[in-house]
Write a protein that holds these residues in place. Structure first.
Motif, PDB file in Angstrom:
ATOM      1  N   THR A 253     -84.119 -16.987 -35.421  1.00 36.13           N
ATOM      2  CA  THR A 253     -83.318 -17.315 -36.597  1.00 36.13           C
ATOM      3  C   THR A 253     -84.055 -17.007 -37.889  1.00 36.13           C
ATOM      4  O   THR A 253     -83.468 -16.520 -38.862  1.00 36.13           O
ATOM      5  N   VAL A 254     -85.369 -17.260 -37.920  1.00 41.48           N
ATOM      6  CA  VAL A 254     -86.116 -17.078 -39.165  1.00 41.48           C
ATOM      7  C   VAL A 254     -87.078 -15.903 -39.149  1.00 41.48           C
ATOM      8  O   VAL A 254     -87.643 -15.553 -40.192  1.00 41.48           O
ATOM      9  N   ARG A 255     -87.264 -15.256 -37.985  1.00 40.70           N
ATOM     10  CA  ARG A 255     -88.236 -14.177 -37.936  1.00 40.70           C
ATOM     11  C   ARG A 255     -87.683 -12.829 -37.481  1.00 40.70           C
ATOM     12  O   ARG A 255     -88.431 -11.877 -37.339  1.00 40.70           O
ATOM     13  N   SER A 256     -86.385 -12.733 -37.237  1.00 36.65           N
ATOM     14  CA  SER A 256     -85.804 -11.469 -36.784  1.00 36.65           C
ATOM     15  C   SER A 256     -84.820 -10.924 -37.813  1.00 36.65           C
ATOM     16  O   SER A 256     -83.779 -11.539 -38.075  1.00 36.65           O
ATOM     17  N   GLN A 257     -85.154  -9.787 -38.392  1.00 36.49           N
ATOM     18  CA  GLN A 257     -84.220  -9.127 -39.292  1.00 36.49           C
ATOM     19  C   GLN A 257     -83.029  -8.551 -38.539  1.00 36.49           C
ATOM     20  O   GLN A 257     -81.921  -8.466 -39.072  1.00 36.49           O
ATOM     21  N   GLU A 258     -83.262  -8.140 -37.283  1.00 38.11           N
ATOM     22  CA  GLU A 258     -82.234  -7.435 -36.524  1.00 38.11           C
ATOM     23  C   GLU A 258     -80.976  -8.279 -36.320  1.00 38.11           C
ATOM     24  O   GLU A 258     -79.866  -7.744 -36.249  1.00 38.11           O
ATOM     25  N   ILE A 259     -81.124  -9.601 -36.204  1.00 36.59           N
ATOM     26  CA  ILE A 259     -79.942 -10.452 -36.054  1.00 36.59           C
ATOM     27  C   ILE A 259     -79.006 -10.269 -37.237  1.00 36.59           C
ATOM     28  O   ILE A 259     -77.789 -10.092 -37.073  1.00 36.59           O
ATOM     29  N   TYR A 260     -79.544 -10.287 -38.418  1.00 37.11           N
ATOM     30  CA  TYR A 260     -78.721 -10.223 -39.631  1.00 37.11           C
ATOM     31  C   TYR A 260     -78.198  -8.811 -39.866  1.00 37.11           C
ATOM     32  O   TYR A 260     -77.056  -8.632 -40.322  1.00 37.11           O
ATOM     33  N   GLN A 261     -79.008  -7.808 -39.569  1.00 41.20           N
ATOM     34  CA  GLN A 261     -78.544  -6.428 -39.724  1.00 41.20           C
ATOM     35  C   GLN A 261     -77.449  -6.099 -38.721  1.00 41.20           C
ATOM     36  O   GLN A 261     -76.430  -5.490 -39.073  1.00 41.20           O
ATOM     37  N   THR A 262     -77.645  -6.495 -37.468  1.00 43.02           N
ATOM     38  CA  THR A 262     -76.632  -6.237 -36.443  1.00 43.02           C
ATOM     39  C   THR A 262     -75.362  -7.017 -36.725  1.00 43.02           C
ATOM     40  O   THR A 262     -74.248  -6.491 -36.572  1.00 43.02           O
ATOM     41  N   SER A 263     -75.490  -8.254 -37.145  1.00 41.79           N
ATOM     42  CA  SER A 263     -74.321  -9.069 -37.452  1.00 41.79           C
ATOM     43  C   SER A 263     -73.516  -8.461 -38.587  1.00 41.79           C
ATOM     44  O   SER A 263     -72.273  -8.524 -38.587  1.00 41.79           O
ATOM     45  N   HIS A 264     -74.204  -7.836 -39.544  1.00 44.38           N
ATOM     46  CA  HIS A 264     -73.487  -7.174 -40.639  1.00 44.38           C
ATOM     47  C   HIS A 264     -72.678  -5.991 -40.109  1.00 44.38           C
ATOM     48  O   HIS A 264     -71.493  -5.837 -40.456  1.00 44.38           O
ATOM     49  N   ARG A 265     -73.306  -5.175 -39.257  1.00 48.40           N
ATOM     50  CA  ARG A 265     -72.583  -4.024 -38.703  1.00 48.40           C
ATOM     51  C   ARG A 265     -71.415  -4.472 -37.835  1.00 48.40           C
ATOM     52  O   ARG A 265     -70.330  -3.869 -37.876  1.00 48.40           O
ATOM     53  N   LYS A 266     -71.615  -5.511 -37.059  1.00 46.79           N
ATOM     54  CA  LYS A 266     -70.530  -6.033 -36.227  1.00 46.79           C
ATOM     55  C   LYS A 266     -69.387  -6.581 -37.078  1.00 46.79           C
ATOM     56  O   LYS A 266     -68.210  -6.390 -36.765  1.00 46.79           O
ATOM     57  N   ARG A 267     -69.737  -7.256 -38.162  1.00 45.39           N
ATOM     58  CA  ARG A 267     -68.712  -7.818 -39.030  1.00 45.39           C
ATOM     59  C   ARG A 267     -67.877  -6.720 -39.657  1.00 45.39           C
ATOM     60  O   ARG A 267     -66.641  -6.847 -39.793  1.00 45.39           O
ATOM     61  N   GLU A 268     -68.512  -5.624 -40.050  1.00 44.78           N
ATOM     62  CA  GLU A 268     -67.758  -4.496 -40.605  1.00 44.78           C
ATOM     63  C   GLU A 268     -66.809  -3.888 -39.577  1.00 44.78           C
ATOM     64  O   GLU A 268     -65.781  -3.313 -39.927  1.00 44.78           O
ATOM     65  N   ALA A 269     -67.151  -4.020 -38.289  1.00 43.26           N
ATOM     66  CA  ALA A 269     -66.307  -3.493 -37.221  1.00 43.26           C
ATOM     67  C   ALA A 269     -65.280  -4.515 -36.740  1.00 43.26           C
ATOM     68  O   ALA A 269     -64.548  -4.250 -35.773  1.00 43.26           O
ATOM     69  N   GLY A 270     -65.219  -5.677 -37.383  1.00 43.13           N
ATOM     70  CA  GLY A 270     -64.216  -6.680 -37.027  1.00 43.13           C
ATOM     71  C   GLY A 270     -64.694  -7.759 -36.079  1.00 43.13           C
ATOM     72  O   GLY A 270     -63.873  -8.532 -35.571  1.00 43.13           O
ATOM     73  N   TYR A 271     -66.018  -7.860 -35.840  1.00 43.08           N
ATOM     74  CA  TYR A 271     -66.541  -8.851 -34.909  1.00 43.08           C
ATOM     75  C   TYR A 271     -67.195 -10.008 -35.669  1.00 43.08           C
ATOM     76  O   TYR A 271     -67.661  -9.842 -36.800  1.00 43.08           O
ATOM     77  N   ILE A 272     -67.236 -11.173 -35.025  1.00 44.44           N
ATOM     78  CA  ILE A 272     -67.951 -12.326 -35.576  1.00 44.44           C
ATOM     79  C   ILE A 272     -68.924 -12.846 -34.525  1.00 44.44           C
ATOM     80  O   ILE A 272     -68.696 -12.695 -33.317  1.00 44.44           O
ATOM     81  N   LEU A 273     -70.009 -13.449 -34.978  1.00 47.73           N
ATOM     82  CA  LEU A 273     -70.965 -14.054 -34.067  1.00 47.73           C
ATOM     83  C   LEU A 273     -70.330 -15.305 -33.465  1.00 47.73           C
ATOM     84  O   LEU A 273     -70.056 -16.272 -34.163  1.00 47.73           O
ATOM     85  N   SER A 274     -70.094 -15.286 -32.165  1.00 49.23           N
ATOM     86  CA  SER A 274     -69.348 -16.369 -31.518  1.00 49.23           C
ATOM     87  C   SER A 274     -70.190 -17.230 -30.589  1.00 49.23           C
ATOM     88  O   SER A 274     -69.754 -18.305 -30.174  1.00 49.23           O
ATOM     89  N   GLY A 275     -71.384 -16.790 -30.234  1.00 49.07           N
ATOM     90  CA  GLY A 275     -72.182 -17.596 -29.327  1.00 49.07           C
ATOM     91  C   GLY A 275     -73.607 -17.103 -29.204  1.00 49.07           C
ATOM     92  O   GLY A 275     -73.889 -15.913 -29.382  1.00 49.07           O
ATOM     93  N   VAL A 276     -74.508 -18.017 -28.916  1.00 51.11           N
ATOM     94  CA  VAL A 276     -75.908 -17.698 -28.662  1.00 51.11           C
ATOM     95  C   VAL A 276     -76.332 -18.473 -27.423  1.00 51.11           C
ATOM     96  O   VAL A 276     -76.180 -19.700 -27.372  1.00 51.11           O
ATOM     97  N   GLU A 277     -76.827 -17.762 -26.416  1.00 52.25           N
ATOM     98  CA  GLU A 277     -77.262 -18.404 -25.186  1.00 52.25           C
ATOM     99  C   GLU A 277     -78.705 -18.005 -24.883  1.00 52.25           C
ATOM    100  O   GLU A 277     -79.071 -16.835 -24.968  1.00 52.25           O
ATOM    101  N   ALA A 278     -79.516 -18.987 -24.549  1.00 52.60           N
ATOM    102  CA  ALA A 278     -80.919 -18.734 -24.226  1.00 52.60           C
ATOM    103  C   ALA A 278     -81.204 -19.243 -22.821  1.00 52.60           C
ATOM    104  O   ALA A 278     -80.871 -20.379 -22.482  1.00 52.60           O
ATOM    105  N   VAL A 279     -81.812 -18.382 -22.003  1.00 54.49           N
ATOM    106  CA  VAL A 279     -82.128 -18.742 -20.616  1.00 54.49           C
ATOM    107  C   VAL A 279     -83.530 -18.253 -20.278  1.00 54.49           C
ATOM    108  O   VAL A 279     -84.008 -17.261 -20.829  1.00 54.49           O
ATOM    109  N   PRO A 280     -84.223 -18.946 -19.357  1.00 52.03           N
ATOM    110  CA  PRO A 280     -85.529 -18.447 -18.909  1.00 52.03           C
ATOM    111  C   PRO A 280     -85.389 -17.072 -18.262  1.00 52.03           C
ATOM    112  O   PRO A 280     -84.457 -16.838 -17.492  1.00 52.03           O
ATOM    113  N   SER A 281     -86.290 -16.176 -18.585  1.00 56.51           N
ATOM    114  CA  SER A 281     -86.253 -14.821 -18.048  1.00 56.51           C
ATOM    115  C   SER A 281     -87.057 -14.730 -16.756  1.00 56.51           C
ATOM    116  O   SER A 281     -88.087 -15.385 -16.599  1.00 56.51           O
ATOM    117  N   ARG A 282     -86.604 -13.862 -15.852  1.00 62.29           N
ATOM    118  CA  ARG A 282     -87.342 -13.632 -14.617  1.00 62.29           C
ATOM    119  C   ARG A 282     -88.580 -12.771 -14.859  1.00 62.29           C
ATOM    120  O   ARG A 282     -89.350 -12.522 -13.929  1.00 62.29           O
TER     121      ARG A 282
END
Length: 331
Positions: A253-282
């Protein structure tokens, strides 16, 4: 505020741990994919936690402010949490000493917050600052009592009290989870103590202003969209920052620029951020705990969902990027 405090929090790619290779940019992958195995818990003892669901706060033997049993990270006991810092008087003697210092020389302040910051930040009043109870609130709920691990953290805690114009100040607190404070130690608060390793205090304008804007988008337009994304992320990641999954989401949330840049591009394409899921990785090993964070974007008209993901290492107190933000592809 010193130079370290004013440095923008958000960074394109935090430095990796010693001995590891830096994460590969998403553009270097011809077909970026996410192994479906990542979405299966690696260890049953560490349950998958969705960022949409509020995580528990405190430690395993404590009670949360709401009265329910809380769960800390049993393996590490680290905290990486977003909230607001405020100071309270532990007893009447400290309160009267503060008022005496605040009124010295006939000084007046426009608000209690300004008075608190002015008095406690003055070098001659450091003895008062050492006696204060510093409280971190998450979504306006008192969650932790903050104890500086060394004297430099006391200065950072005081700096986190600085008033801001829009009253939407934020702080990132990194530390180690301690025991529950006795009820009479800090105005009746019975919440866990955190030994503070680092505090970053900032307001939203500082955070948004540090993000590199994509393409030719105007500064005003991007700031408006990025603010909406930040608000959404804070809403989705409402947690106490103790579980590995929660710390990974808070870090991004505070250290990734890509979240905000990608969210901007998605918003221009008609998408909204609808969910965030975090799970332990294998991809987790005995020496490295890795969390996969998946971001879902839903089209406003078609309800089509597109996803992106990143992997975050949460082995130590300071999370770090393992896999760069990239598209999620089912296979």
């Amino acid at each position: 505020m010193d130079a370290e405090t004013t440095d923008p929090l958000i960074a394109t790619s935090p430095p990796p741990e010693a001995g590891t290779r830096p994460p590969t940019p998403a553009s270097a992958h011809a077909v970026p994919t996410l192994d479906p195995e990542d979405l299966r818990p690696a260890r049953p003892a560490a349950p998958a936690v969705s960022a949409v669901t509020q995580a528990s706060c405190g430690c395993s033997s404590a009670a949360s402010p709401g009265g329910t049993e809380v769960e800390a990270d049993p393996a590490l006991g680290y905290v990486y949490v977003l909230g607001r810092v405020h100071a309270v008087f532990p007893d009447l003697s400290v309160q009267h000493e503060f008022f005496q210092a605040a009124g010295a020389g006939g000084r007046t302040d426009s608000s209690d917050a300004e008075a608190m910051y002015r008095v406690l930040s003055a070098p001659e009043n450091r003895y008062i600052a050492r006696q204060m109870c510093f409280v971190l609130s998450v979504q306006d709920v008192a969650t932790y009592i903050l104890k500086p691990a060394d004297p430099t953290e006391l200065d950072e805690l005081v700096e986190a009290l600085r008033p801001v114009r829009d009253h939407r100040d934020l702080a990132v607190v990194v530390g180690r989870l301690g025991p529950v404070v006795p009820p009479g130690a800090c105005q009746g608060l019975s919440v866990p103590e955190v030994s503070v390793l680092k505090v970053w205090a900032f307001d939203r304008k500082e955070l948004i202003g540090a993000i590199e804007r994509p393409g030719e988008v105007s500064k005003k337009e991007f700031a408006r969209g990025a603010t909406e994304t930040l608000d959404r992320m804070l809403q989705l990641s409402d947690n106490a920052g103790t579980l590995p999954t929660a710390r990974a989401v808070n870090f991004l949330t505070v250290r990734s620029q890509e979240i905000y840049q990608t969210s901007h591009r998605k918003r221009e394409a008609g998408y909204i951020l609808s969910g965030v899921e975090a799970v332990p990785s294998r991809l987790s090993t005995r020496s490295q705990t890795v969390v996969t964070v998946v971001f879902s974007y839903t089209h406003r008209q078609t309800n089509v969902v597109e996803k992106c993901f990143a992997r975050v290492g949460v082995t130590g107190p300071f999370p770090y990027l393992v896999t760069a933000f990239q598209s999620y592809c089912n296979r």
